[in-house]
Design an enzyme around this catalytic site. Structure first.
Site, short mmCIF file in Angstrom:
data_model
loop_
_atom_site.label_atom_id
_atom_site.label_comp_id
_atom_site.label_asym_id
_atom_site.label_seq_id
_atom_site.Cartn_x
_atom_site.Cartn_y
_atom_site.Cartn_z
N CYS A 2 17.91 -23.74 0.09
CA CYS A 2 19.19 -23.45 0.73
C CYS A 2 20.12 -24.65 0.55
O CYS A 2 19.68 -25.80 0.54
CB CYS A 2 19.07 -23.15 2.21
SG CYS A 2 17.97 -21.78 2.58
N ARG A 27 19.54 -24.51 -5.44
CA ARG A 27 18.72 -24.57 -4.23
C ARG A 27 18.34 -23.19 -3.71
O ARG A 27 17.58 -23.08 -2.75
CB ARG A 27 19.47 -25.33 -3.13
CG ARG A 27 19.87 -26.73 -3.52
CD ARG A 27 20.63 -27.41 -2.41
NE ARG A 27 19.74 -27.85 -1.36
CZ ARG A 27 19.21 -29.06 -1.25
NH1 ARG A 27 19.51 -29.96 -2.16
NH2 ARG A 27 18.41 -29.38 -0.27
N TRP A 74 17.86 -19.39 0.19
CA TRP A 74 16.58 -18.99 -0.38
C TRP A 74 15.76 -18.51 0.81
O TRP A 74 15.40 -19.31 1.67
CB TRP A 74 15.89 -20.16 -1.09
CG TRP A 74 14.64 -19.75 -1.80
CD1 TRP A 74 14.54 -19.26 -3.06
CD2 TRP A 74 13.30 -19.82 -1.29
NE1 TRP A 74 13.23 -19.01 -3.37
CE2 TRP A 74 12.44 -19.34 -2.30
CE3 TRP A 74 12.73 -20.23 -0.07
CZ2 TRP A 74 11.06 -19.27 -2.14
CZ3 TRP A 74 11.36 -20.16 0.08
CH2 TRP A 74 10.54 -19.68 -0.94
N ASN A 98 19.35 -25.25 6.55
CA ASN A 98 18.40 -25.42 5.46
C ASN A 98 17.10 -25.92 6.08
O ASN A 98 17.12 -26.90 6.82
CB ASN A 98 18.96 -26.45 4.46
CG ASN A 98 17.92 -26.96 3.49
OD1 ASN A 98 16.97 -26.25 3.16
ND2 ASN A 98 18.10 -28.18 3.02
N GLY A 99 15.99 -25.24 5.81
CA GLY A 99 14.71 -25.69 6.37
C GLY A 99 14.04 -24.57 7.16
O GLY A 99 14.39 -23.40 7.00
N GLU A 480 1.43 -25.36 -18.38
CA GLU A 480 2.90 -25.43 -18.35
C GLU A 480 3.51 -24.27 -19.16
O GLU A 480 4.48 -23.65 -18.74
CB GLU A 480 3.36 -26.79 -18.90
CG GLU A 480 4.82 -26.94 -19.22
CD GLU A 480 5.77 -26.74 -18.04
OE1 GLU A 480 5.30 -26.58 -16.92
OE2 GLU A 480 6.99 -26.67 -18.29
N LYS A 484 5.98 -21.48 -17.56
CA LYS A 484 7.32 -21.21 -18.09
C LYS A 484 7.47 -19.71 -18.35
O LYS A 484 8.47 -19.10 -18.02
CB LYS A 484 7.54 -21.95 -19.41
CG LYS A 484 7.90 -23.40 -19.32
CD LYS A 484 9.34 -23.60 -18.98
CE LYS A 484 9.56 -24.75 -18.06
NZ LYS A 484 8.77 -24.93 -16.88
N GLU A 487 7.44 -17.49 -15.04
CA GLU A 487 8.60 -17.62 -14.14
C GLU A 487 9.86 -17.05 -14.75
O GLU A 487 10.74 -16.57 -14.04
CB GLU A 487 8.81 -19.06 -13.66
CG GLU A 487 9.18 -20.07 -14.70
CD GLU A 487 9.29 -21.50 -14.14
OE1 GLU A 487 9.50 -21.66 -12.95
OE2 GLU A 487 9.14 -22.45 -14.94
N HIS A 503 -16.31 -18.76 -19.64
CA HIS A 503 -16.85 -18.68 -18.28
C HIS A 503 -16.08 -17.68 -17.42
O HIS A 503 -16.06 -17.80 -16.20
CB HIS A 503 -16.83 -20.07 -17.63
CG HIS A 503 -17.70 -21.05 -18.35
ND1 HIS A 503 -19.08 -20.91 -18.43
CD2 HIS A 503 -17.39 -22.13 -19.10
CE1 HIS A 503 -19.57 -21.90 -19.15
NE2 HIS A 503 -18.56 -22.65 -19.58
N LYS A 605 15.38 -24.00 -7.72
CA LYS A 605 15.07 -25.21 -8.48
C LYS A 605 14.52 -26.31 -7.58
O LYS A 605 13.61 -27.03 -7.95
CB LYS A 605 16.33 -25.71 -9.20
CG LYS A 605 16.09 -26.97 -9.99
CD LYS A 605 16.77 -26.95 -11.31
CE LYS A 605 16.23 -28.01 -12.24
NZ LYS A 605 14.95 -27.63 -12.84
C1 G6P Z 1 10.35 -25.72 -8.32
C2 G6P Z 1 10.99 -25.56 -9.68
C3 G6P Z 1 10.08 -26.12 -10.77
C4 G6P Z 1 9.71 -27.56 -10.45
C5 G6P Z 1 9.09 -27.69 -9.05
C6 G6P Z 1 8.91 -29.13 -8.64
O1 G6P Z 1 9.24 -24.88 -8.22
O2 G6P Z 1 11.27 -24.20 -9.93
O3 G6P Z 1 10.75 -26.08 -12.02
O4 G6P Z 1 8.80 -28.02 -11.40
O5 G6P Z 1 9.96 -27.09 -8.09
O6 G6P Z 1 10.18 -29.72 -8.53
P1 G6P Z 1 10.45 -31.27 -8.62
O7 G6P Z 1 11.93 -31.39 -8.42
O8 G6P Z 1 9.69 -31.90 -7.50
O9 G6P Z 1 10.00 -31.74 -9.95
#
Ligand code: G6P
Length: 610
Positions: A2, A27, A74, A98-99, A480, A484, A487, A503, A605
């Site tokens: 948020c 956010r 969010w 926010n929170g 990773e 990617k 998401e 396994h 993000k």
């Molecule tokens: C969210 C984002 C990811 C990011 C993660 C950690 O989940 O969507 O892309 O890797 O937060 O964020 P940070 O800012 O701590 O790297």
């Protein structure tokens, strides 16, 4: 999560609040709203969905006030509907939040018993009624806010407008909040990015602080309601430029920025004369003063941490633990004084990582923050800060910030290997030389985007599930790559160590399941290749990423395998260079499927709630 913007001014504020929210969309983007005070009355406009919807509402039904608050949400408590959107108003006051209010259910029950009627499913509404209750019992807005703050549990930042009062109140506990100082106007915001177009003079509120803003003044109070001063810092606003520069998406632009930001991040941590890694000025303990490095992070940053474990163990012969921040904090890890904790975060604001940092600090750890935002909460909390130089990353899926983390971690591993004497300066020079070629090699990889677009179209976009496998540092890269892809394209994807396939995951293999194999020609190549053949033998389709030497060893070519030939890599450069094909495969799969590349559903993000 948020984002909050507030403005007290002598001029209209609505459009500037909405523009500020657009900068905070990273956010969250479930719903948005704005409220302003006009002739003492609060008017609110809200909409579900992205900020463009709010813009249409505001265009159709303008607000003219000179004091206002705005919010991008969010969703945590309550679906992302217009009714649950902030600001939440009740005729007496209006709040953006926010929170998470952890005792909201208890407050709701108490306040309902007193006759308050709730209209939303949000935890935020409990703050609205709590403050109202104090107003009803004769408190001023200032007194009502302070009393309410003492009754709230959880982590939050809030902004509050009161009917009939030309002021804006803000408070923070656990979630960041900054004041912006303008000319005859004051600002409130979740971070410097949101306020960058309006002012470069910022005041970071400390834990428990709250503030009363008027158009030409502000007064900060601490948690005991004692007036307090906090320093004004000047933040250059050109650090916060946000533009797609002709690219279709921020993510694609950020993928293409990697050669330059990687080069910059590397040169920041190399001594200009000796070209050896240099983290001087960081002031962190010499390596023989500590026993173990604990690395803590979330999401993509956690995968950077996993890659770094291979490097720090292999090159510097250190003991390394890697934790997900959400587990570290509550797991009660054994922390021995003199150990080092390294917190990796693009934003420097992720709630779990920040809480883990505070926990480690309270347990006597020397805390280093590796962050991309110099003004972030983690940078301010840590004992030492290492900055990546990725620039603002807007796409929710981290790309350039991740590879910048990797290059800094590679260099840090080399620096520590010199300290532990596990490597000689000559050996480190060879590694550094290889790293300096990475930007150019990335540039070459980025000329082949069409290859990835075609593979995404033919092999990936129609799949229901996709597996990624790799060994060594390419195992976290498999994780990773899968993250990617899932998401962005909403296709189920998982990463595994190639040796673990048999396994369990191998039971999933059939002709409809693509397996992406990360196999640079290193000491593990033959083993990884065997795993690729094992899944081929069971009917899977294999996309194998290797280099020219590796490609020559692949004799079984048929229509079930595609070999993508990359450039030769070293142990340090492989994760950096294999990151780009993984990003491009995810990007093009999402593009062909038509999903929202920069703002995938349900994500944000910066995750500022636990
Ligand atoms: C969210 C984002 C990811 C990011 C993660 C950690 O989940 O969507 O892309 O890797 O937060 O964020 P940070 O800012 O701590 O790297």
């Amino acid at each position: 999560m948020c984002g909050i913007i507030g403005i007290t001014s002598t001029k209209p504020v609505t459009q500037r609040i909405v523009d500020g929210l657009k900068r905070l969309e990273y956010r969250g983007y479930d719903s948005a709203g704005v409220a302003t005070l006009e002739s003492g009355h609060i008017n609110t406009r809200r909409s579900a969905g992205k900020i463009a919807n709010l813009q249409s509402v505001v265009d159709a039904h303008p607000l003219h006030g000179h004091i206002g608050i705005g919010h991008i949400r969010w969703a945590t408590h309550g679906a992302p509907t217009e009714n649950n959107a902030h600001p939440i108003s009740n005729g007496k006051l209006s709040i953006v939040h926010n929170g998470i209010i952890e005792n909201f259910a208890q407050l709701r029950e108490q306040l309902t018993a007193k006759g308050h009627v709730f209209h939303s499913q949000t935890d935020t509404e409990s703050i609205v009624h709590l403050i109202t209750d104090h107003l009803d019992h004769g408190s001023s807005p200032k007194e009502a806010l302070h009393k309410a703050l003492n009754q709230l549990e959880g982590a939050f930042a809030i902004g509050v407008l009161f009917e009939g009062h030309d002021l804006l109140l803000g408070a923070r506990r656990g979630s960041p909040l900054v004041i912006g100082v303008g000319e005859e106007e004051m600002f409130l915001g979740s971070d410097a990015l949101g306020l960058a177009p309006y002012t470069d003079r910022l005041i970071y509120l400390e834990e428990g602080d709250w503030v009363i803003l008027k158009s030409n003044s502000y007064q900060i109070y601490d948690h005991n309601a004692a007036p307090i001063t906090r320093p004004i810092v000047h933040i250059p606003t050109d650090n916060f430029q946000i533009a797609k520069d002709g690219f279709a998406h921020f993510m694609l632009k950020e993928i293409h920025e990697q050669p330059s930001v990687i080069g910059q991040s590397l040169s920041n941590v190399l001594d200009p004369c000796s070209r050896l890694p240099s983290f001087e000025g960081l002031n962190f303990p010499q390596v023989n003063a500590f026993d173990t490095i604990n690395i803590v992070a979330c999401g993509t940053s956690h995968y950077a941490a996993m890659v770094a474990k291979y490097w720090l163990e292999g090159l510097a012969h250190l003991r390394v633990n890697v934790d997900m921040a959400s587990e570290f904090r509550y797991r009660k890890p054994t922390l021995i004084s003199n150990d080092i904790c390294l917190f990796i975060s693009q934003s420097g604001e992720t709630a779990d990582t920040l809480a883990a940092l505070k926990h480690a600090k309270a347990h006597g750890q020397f805390c280093i923050a590796l962050v991309n935002v110099a003004t972030s909460s983690m940078a301010r909390e840590a004992d030492a800060v290492i900055l990546t130089d990725a620039g603002v990353e807007v796409g929710v899926a981290s790309t350039k910030a991740f590879t910048c983390q990797l290059i800094v971690l590679a260099t840090l591993s080399l620096a520590l290997s010199l300290q532990t004497k596990a490597s000689s300066p000559e050996q480190v020079t060879v590694h550094v030389e290889a790293l300096t070629h990475v930007p150019t090699l990335m540039g070459q990889l980025l000329t082949q985007t069409e290859t990835y677009s075609q593979i995404a179209r033919k092999w990936l976009m129609g799949a229901k599930d996709i597996l990624y496998i790799g060994r060594g540092t390419l195992f976290p890269m498999a994780l990773e790559g899968a993250l990617k892809l899932k998401e962005l394209s909403y296709i189920h994807a998982e990463g595994f160590p190639a040796g673990e396939l048999k396994h369990g995951p191998i039971a999933l293999i059939d002709q409809d399941l693509p397996v992406i194999v990360l196999a640079p020609h290193d000491h593990l190549f033959d083993k990884t290749l065997s795993n690729a053949f094992e899944v081929l033998a069971r009917g899977a389709r294999v996309i194998l990423l290797t280099d020219t030497i590796g490609a020559k060893k692949i004799t079984q070519i048929n229509d079930h395998i595609i070999v993508i030939t990359l450039i030769e890599t070293t142990d340090l450069t492989a994760p950096l260079l294999y990151a780009l094909p993984l990003q491009l495969l995810a990007y093009y799969t999402a593009l062909h499927k038509g999903t929202d590349v920069d703002q995938p559903r349900n994500l944000a993000k910066s995750v500022t709630v636990e």
